[in-house]
Design an enzyme around this catalytic site. Structure first.
Site, PDB file in Angstrom:
ATOM      1  N   HIS A  18       0.750  -0.998  -0.273  1.00  0.00           N
ATOM      2  CA  HIS A  18      -0.155  -0.128   0.631  1.00  0.00           C
ATOM      3  C   HIS A  18       0.800   1.167  -0.286  1.00  0.00           C
ATOM      4  CE1 HIS A  18      -3.490   2.233   1.178  1.00  0.00           C
ATOM      5  NE2 HIS A  18      -2.780   2.958   1.868  1.00  0.00           N
ATOM      6  N   GLU A  19       1.583   1.338   0.641  1.00  0.00           N
ATOM      7  CA  GLU A  19       2.700   2.503   0.530  1.00  0.00           C
ATOM      8  C   GLU A  19       3.693   2.895  -0.332  1.00  0.00           C
ATOM      9  OE1 GLU A  19       1.742   4.869   3.147  1.00  0.00           O
ATOM     10  OE2 GLU A  19       0.256   3.239   4.455  1.00  0.00           O
ATOM     11  N   HIS A  22       1.778   4.666  -1.995  1.00  0.00           N
ATOM     12  CA  HIS A  22       2.222   6.099  -3.057  1.00  0.00           C
ATOM     13  C   HIS A  22       3.634   6.381  -3.110  1.00  0.00           C
ATOM     14  CE1 HIS A  22      -1.577   6.500  -0.571  1.00  0.00           C
ATOM     15  NE2 HIS A  22      -1.206   5.999   0.706  1.00  0.00           N
TER      16      HIS A  22
END
Length: 419
Positions: A18-19, A22
């Site tokens: 997920h990160e 980003h």
């Protein structure tokens, strides 16, 4: 202990991907990413590479990418401040020392007249020990601020999150949930490559040791041609005939090694929700195919995404209550149950959790990625961004409510499983 390890690995992988989404798209947009963190709380591991510090923190309940401009950027250098400057061979400042200047004897001490370390990258001031004449010092774009011995790289405005186009900012935020779907897809494809994908061929798969199929003399690889005289063309036909006839002897016509055999099998009756069905203890056929594995991965991702949205819909309509939600404790307990079924079930569970995390983060809830995307949508409609302080307040309230919900859900999980 194996469950603890499985939980940490799964949760860590979900947060990491997920990160990572980003991070990748923020860097592609030219945003300075100060930290890539897995977990919250005190740091237990830290490594800096290029501009970004990669950390693992104590509490494995999430993660974040700290982008320049997201939080109040720097200490403001006001007129009258005495700072130290270390200059490169071109006379540009590479280090701006805010305190403990005596530890840097090579630094030039400057009394600041004005300073802009975001847009103009310029400091004006008077150098101590030199004739009183206002001097100008350009700041290197990669210069660092030094305070209490800690160095923090400056972020020129064009490297801050707010300076980027609406599309770039949207993609940097959307990429987190997107990567959770990518992770789920990769997991399902990997399972299919290793385990094989279900086939519709009317061929018997593995037989259970306690099933009536094995007792009757059926073998793995037998091709079912007919049951009770009814032609069989797909595995679905086999399943339907068996399920419809509990405790009734069925004549199987099968082909084995080029020979046609007739074998009577009596399905065992089993009580399930909605009635009684017949089972003979045989798994469906599987085949290993890279192309079909990819197709299977996409289909599983789609099916579980649809299923989770249906469950969310039931939560909205009241068919499910808050008691049906699970937090980290509930997920841990479920992981413990799934882990006992084998590695493939555990992998599938990780894929489902990854989709769930992606969907939850896309919901238009303040403090989540979906809440930020909602503000971007409003910005697109009105042609200008919403005041950052107002947006920040909304996200703060949303975060507080989320933490409250997390406490309630966690307490419900503890009561359900341990009290």
């Amino acid at each position: 202990m194996s469950t603890v390890i499985a939980f940490i690995v799964i949760f860590g992988a979900l947060v990491f991907f997920h990160e990572l989404g980003h991070l990748i798209f923020a860097k592609r947009a030219g945003i300075l990413c100060r930290e890539f963190a897995i977990g919250f709380g005190p740091k237990i591991f830290s490594h800096k590479k290029n501009e970004t510090t990669y950390t693992i923190r104590l509490l494995p309940i999430g993660g974040f990418v700290r982008m320049a401009g997201e939080d109040p950027e720097m200490v403001e250098i006001k007129p009258g401040h005495r700072i130290g400057l270390i200059l490169d061979h071109l006379g540009n400042a590479t280090k701006i020392i805010l305190n403990n200047k005596d530890k840097f004897p090579e630094a030039r001490i400057v009394e600041v007249e004005s300073a802009d370390i975001e847009r103009d990258l310029l400091i004006k001031g008077y150098v101590e020990g030199e004739e009183e004449q206002l001097q100008k010092f350009s700041i290197n774009r990669d210069a660092v601020l030094v305070e209490d011995g800690n160095e923090t790289q400056i972020a020129p405005y064009d490297r801050q999150f707010a300076s980027k186009t609406l599309g770039q900012r949207t993609m940097a935020i959307f990429a987190g949930p997107m990567m959770n779907f990518v992770l789920a897809l990769l997991i399902f494809i990997t399972i299919a490559l290793l385990q094989g994908v279900p086939s519709e061929e009317p061929v018997l798969g593995k037989l259970t040791s306690d099933g009536t199929a094995l007792q009757a003399g059926l073998k793995e690889g037998d091709i079912v041609q007919s049951i009770e005289g009814a032609e069989i063309t797909t595995w679905t036909d086999v399943v339907e005939m068996i399920r419809k006839n509990p405790n009734k002897e069925l004549e199987f016509t099968i082909q084995r090694d080029g020979e046609t055999l007739e074998i009577p099998v009596t399905p065992e009756e089993k009580e399930v929700e909605g009635g009684k069905i017949g089972l003979i203890g045989v798994y469906g056929p599987i085949e290993k195919s890279p192309l079909k594995s990819i197709s299977y991965g996409f289909q599983e991702t789609y099916d579980w995404t649809k299923q989770i949205f249906l469950m969310l819909g039931k939560l909205v309509t009241g068919e499910f209550t808050i008691d049906a939600l699970s937090g980290p404790v509930g997920i841990y307990k479920s992981t413990d149950t799934v882990a006992k079924s084998g590695i493939y079930y555990l992998m599938k569970w990780a894929g489902i959790l990854s989709i769930n995390l992606g969907i939850m983060n896309l919901l238009p809830i303040p403090a989540l990625d979906g809440g930020r995307l909602m503000f971007f949508a409003v910005e697109a409609l009105r042609g200008k961004p919403i005041d950052r302080h107002k947006e920040g307040m909304v996200h703060f309230i949303g975060f507080a409510l989320l933490m409250l919900l997390m406490l309630v859900v966690t307490w419900n999980d503890i009561q359900r499983f341990f009290l």
